[in-house]
Design an enzyme around this catalytic site. Structure first.
Site, PDB file in Angstrom:
ATOM      1  N   GLY A  84       0.822  -1.205   0.000  1.00 58.93           N
ATOM      2  CA  GLY A  84       0.000   0.000   0.000  1.00 58.93           C
ATOM      3  C   GLY A  84       0.852   1.249   0.000  1.00 58.93           C
ATOM      4  O   GLY A  84       1.935   1.262   0.590  1.00 58.93           O
TER       5      GLY A  84
ATOM      6  N   GLN B 272       2.871   9.983   0.867  1.00 57.48           N
ATOM      7  CA  GLN B 272       4.206   9.395   1.026  1.00 57.48           C
ATOM      8  C   GLN B 272       5.162   9.780  -0.103  1.00 57.48           C
ATOM      9  O   GLN B 272       6.373   9.637   0.049  1.00 57.48           O
ATOM     10  CB  GLN B 272       4.107   7.867   1.112  1.00 57.48           C
ATOM     11  CG  GLN B 272       3.402   7.374   2.375  1.00 57.48           C
ATOM     12  CD  GLN B 272       3.254   5.871   2.352  1.00 57.48           C
ATOM     13  OE1 GLN B 272       2.283   5.365   1.791  1.00 57.48           O
ATOM     14  NE2 GLN B 272       4.197   5.149   2.923  1.00 57.48           N
TER      15      GLN B 272
ATOM     16  N   CYS C 258       5.518  -0.094   6.956  1.00 56.90           N
ATOM     17  CA  CYS C 258       5.196   1.123   6.215  1.00 56.90           C
ATOM     18  C   CYS C 258       6.422   1.484   5.385  1.00 56.90           C
ATOM     19  O   CYS C 258       7.544   1.479   5.896  1.00 56.90           O
ATOM     20  CB  CYS C 258       4.875   2.262   7.179  1.00 56.90           C
ATOM     21  SG  CYS C 258       4.490   3.813   6.354  1.00 56.90           S
ATOM     22  N   LEU C 259       6.209   1.804   4.119  1.00 50.38           N
ATOM     23  CA  LEU C 259       7.337   2.181   3.262  1.00 50.38           C
ATOM     24  C   LEU C 259       8.015   3.449   3.764  1.00 50.38           C
ATOM     25  O   LEU C 259       9.183   3.679   3.444  1.00 50.38           O
ATOM     26  CB  LEU C 259       6.862   2.363   1.816  1.00 50.38           C
ATOM     27  CG  LEU C 259       6.513   1.051   1.099  1.00 50.38           C
ATOM     28  CD1 LEU C 259       5.791   1.328  -0.200  1.00 50.38           C
ATOM     29  CD2 LEU C 259       7.778   0.230   0.859  1.00 50.38           C
TER      30      LEU C 259
ATOM     31  N   HIS D 155      -4.709   1.928   7.192  1.00 47.58           N
ATOM     32  CA  HIS D 155      -3.330   2.439   7.319  1.00 47.58           C
ATOM     33  C   HIS D 155      -3.077   3.549   6.282  1.00 47.58           C
ATOM     34  O   HIS D 155      -2.546   4.611   6.617  1.00 47.58           O
ATOM     35  CB  HIS D 155      -2.354   1.266   7.124  1.00 47.58           C
ATOM     36  CG  HIS D 155      -0.907   1.638   7.081  1.00 47.58           C
ATOM     37  ND1 HIS D 155      -0.001   1.213   8.031  1.00 47.58           N
ATOM     38  CD2 HIS D 155      -0.184   2.374   6.194  1.00 47.58           C
ATOM     39  CE1 HIS D 155       1.193   1.703   7.743  1.00 47.58           C
ATOM     40  NE2 HIS D 155       1.116   2.401   6.621  1.00 47.58           N
ATOM     41  N   GLU D 156      -3.483   3.307   5.049  1.00 47.26           N
ATOM     42  CA  GLU D 156      -3.241   4.296   3.982  1.00 47.26           C
ATOM     43  C   GLU D 156      -4.112   5.537   4.164  1.00 47.26           C
ATOM     44  O   GLU D 156      -3.666   6.652   3.881  1.00 47.26           O
ATOM     45  CB  GLU D 156      -3.462   3.675   2.603  1.00 47.26           C
ATOM     46  CG  GLU D 156      -2.595   2.458   2.273  1.00 47.26           C
ATOM     47  CD  GLU D 156      -1.113   2.644   2.557  1.00 47.26           C
ATOM     48  OE1 GLU D 156      -0.621   3.793   2.455  1.00 47.26           O
ATOM     49  OE2 GLU D 156      -0.456   1.648   2.896  1.00 47.26           O
TER      50      GLU D 156
ATOM     51  N   HIS E 149      -2.494   7.983   6.419  1.00 52.79           N
ATOM     52  CA  HIS E 149      -1.486   8.833   5.767  1.00 52.79           C
ATOM     53  C   HIS E 149      -2.115  10.113   5.216  1.00 52.79           C
ATOM     54  O   HIS E 149      -1.493  11.174   5.243  1.00 52.79           O
ATOM     55  CB  HIS E 149      -0.811   8.102   4.606  1.00 52.79           C
ATOM     56  CG  HIS E 149       0.285   7.162   5.019  1.00 52.79           C
ATOM     57  ND1 HIS E 149       1.434   7.594   5.624  1.00 52.79           N
ATOM     58  CD2 HIS E 149       0.411   5.815   4.893  1.00 52.79           C
ATOM     59  CE1 HIS E 149       2.231   6.549   5.859  1.00 52.79           C
ATOM     60  NE2 HIS E 149       1.623   5.458   5.419  1.00 52.79           N
TER      61      HIS E 149
HETATM   62  C1  QAP Z   1       0.870  -0.852   4.916  1.00 50.81           C
HETATM   63  O1  QAP Z   1       3.021  -1.080   3.971  1.00 50.81           O
HETATM   64  C2  QAP Z   1       0.630  -2.149   5.636  1.00 50.81           C
HETATM   65  O2  QAP Z   1       9.728  -1.844   6.241  1.00 50.81           O
HETATM   66  C3  QAP Z   1       1.662  -0.953   3.643  1.00 50.81           C
HETATM   67  O3  QAP Z   1      11.668  -2.458   4.500  1.00 50.81           O
HETATM   68  C4  QAP Z   1       1.667  -3.068   5.828  1.00 50.81           C
HETATM   69  O4  QAP Z   1       3.581  -1.831   1.961  1.00 50.81           O
HETATM   70  C5  QAP Z   1      -0.599  -2.428   6.129  1.00 50.81           C
HETATM   71  C6  QAP Z   1       7.700  -2.294   3.263  1.00 50.81           C
HETATM   72  C7  QAP Z   1       1.432  -4.264   6.491  1.00 50.81           C
HETATM   73  C8  QAP Z   1      -0.825  -3.643   6.784  1.00 50.81           C
HETATM   74  C9  QAP Z   1       0.175  -4.552   6.948  1.00 50.81           C
HETATM   75  C10 QAP Z   1       8.058  -2.031   4.561  1.00 50.81           C
HETATM   76  C11 QAP Z   1       8.696  -2.615   2.361  1.00 50.81           C
HETATM   77  C12 QAP Z   1       6.312  -2.209   2.815  1.00 50.81           C
HETATM   78  C13 QAP Z   1       9.385  -2.096   4.957  1.00 50.81           C
HETATM   79  C14 QAP Z   1       3.925  -1.572   3.087  1.00 50.81           C
HETATM   80  C15 QAP Z   1      10.379  -2.413   4.047  1.00 50.81           C
HETATM   81  C16 QAP Z   1      10.029  -2.686   2.744  1.00 50.81           C
HETATM   82  C17 QAP Z   1       5.298  -1.720   3.575  1.00 50.81           C
HETATM   83 CO    CO Z   2       2.442   3.572   5.464  1.00 52.59          CO
END
Ligand code: QAP
Ligand code: CO
Length: 167
Positions: A46, A51, A91-92, A133-134, A137
Site C-alpha cells: 500500500g 508518502q 510502512c514504506l 493504514h493508507e 497517511h
Molecule cells: C501498509 O506497507 C501495511 O519496512 C503498507 O523495509 C503493511 O507496503 C498495512 C515495506 C502491512 C498492513 C500490513 C516495509 C517494504 C512495505 C518495509 C507496506 C520495508 C520494505 C510496507
Molecule cells: Co504507510
C-alpha cells in the site's frame, strides 16, 4: 512511468493533510500509475500519495499474492467498521520496522476508481487494515503514532541515523 521518491519518518511533510481530488484527469492518472510503479518496485502492499509528497487523497494498494490486482482509491471514506484485529504492520515510510497495531477487521467504504467512477465495497483482514493504514497517511497520521512514545522515539533516532548515513 516513473518510480517516485518515498518520504521517510520523521519527515514533517508526512504530517500534511491531503485534499480531496476534484477531477480524475490525465495528470491524476499519471500520478496513480507512477504510484503503482513505485508500490511494485518497493515492493509494498500500500502507498498513499502523501508518502510521495503529493497531498491529494489518492491511495494505491495490492494485497494479492500474484501482485496483479491493483486497487486505486480516490477520496476514500469509511462508512462502517466492525470487530477488532491486531496486525503486524509495516510502512514504506518507516522502513525496517514492523509493529502490532489495532484496527477494525471489517470495513465498508466508498471511493472513486481510476476511471473516475464512484463505488462502494467491503474489505476484511489484511485489505481492511491496509486501507485504514493508507487513509491515516492522508490525514498525516503514521503507524508509529499508535506506539508508545519510547518506541516511537527509538524508531525516530534509528531512522534519522540511517538517513544521515545515506545522505
Ligand atoms: C501498509 O506497507 C501495511 O519496512 C503498507 O523495509 C503493511 O507496503 C498495512 C515495506 C502491512 C498492513 C500490513 C516495509 C517494504 C512495505 C518495509 C507496506 C520495508 C520494505 C510496507
Ligand atoms: Co504507510
Amino acid at each position: 512511468m516513473a518510480v517516485l521518491d518515498i518520504l521517510e519518518f520523521p519527515d514533517p511533510r508526512l504530517r500534511k493533510t491531503a485534499v480531496a481530488v476534484k477531477n480524475v484527469d490525465g495528470k491524476l492518472i499519471e500520478l496513480i500509475d507512477n504510484m503503482l510503479e513505485t508500490l511494485y518496485a518497493a515492493p509494498g502492499i500500500g502507498l498513499a500519495a502523501s508518502q510521495v509528497n503529493i497531498h491529494r487523497q489518492v491511495i494505491v494498494i495490492d494485497t494479492s499474492e500474484e501482485r496483479d490486482q491493483p486497487l486505486v482509491l480516490i477520496n476514500p471514506h469509511i462508512l462502517a467498521a466492525e470487530e477488532e484485529i491486531e496486525t503486524s504492520e509495516g510502512c514504506l515510510s518507516v522502513p525496517g520496522f514492523y509493529e502490532l497495531v489495532h484496527r477494525a477487521q471489517k470495513i465498508q467504504y466508498t471511493a472513486i476508481n481510476r476511471d473516475g467512477e464512484p463505488f462502494s465495497a467491503a474489505a476484511e483482514d489484511l485489505l481492511a487494515v491496509c486501507i485504514q493504514h493508507e487513509m491515516d497517511h492522508l490525514v498525516g497520521k503514521l503507524m508509529v503514532d499508535y506506539l508508545s512514545p519510547v518506541k516511537r522515539q527509538l524508531i525516530r533516532k534509528k531512522l534519522l541515523k540511517q538517513q544521515k548515513q545515506k545522505a
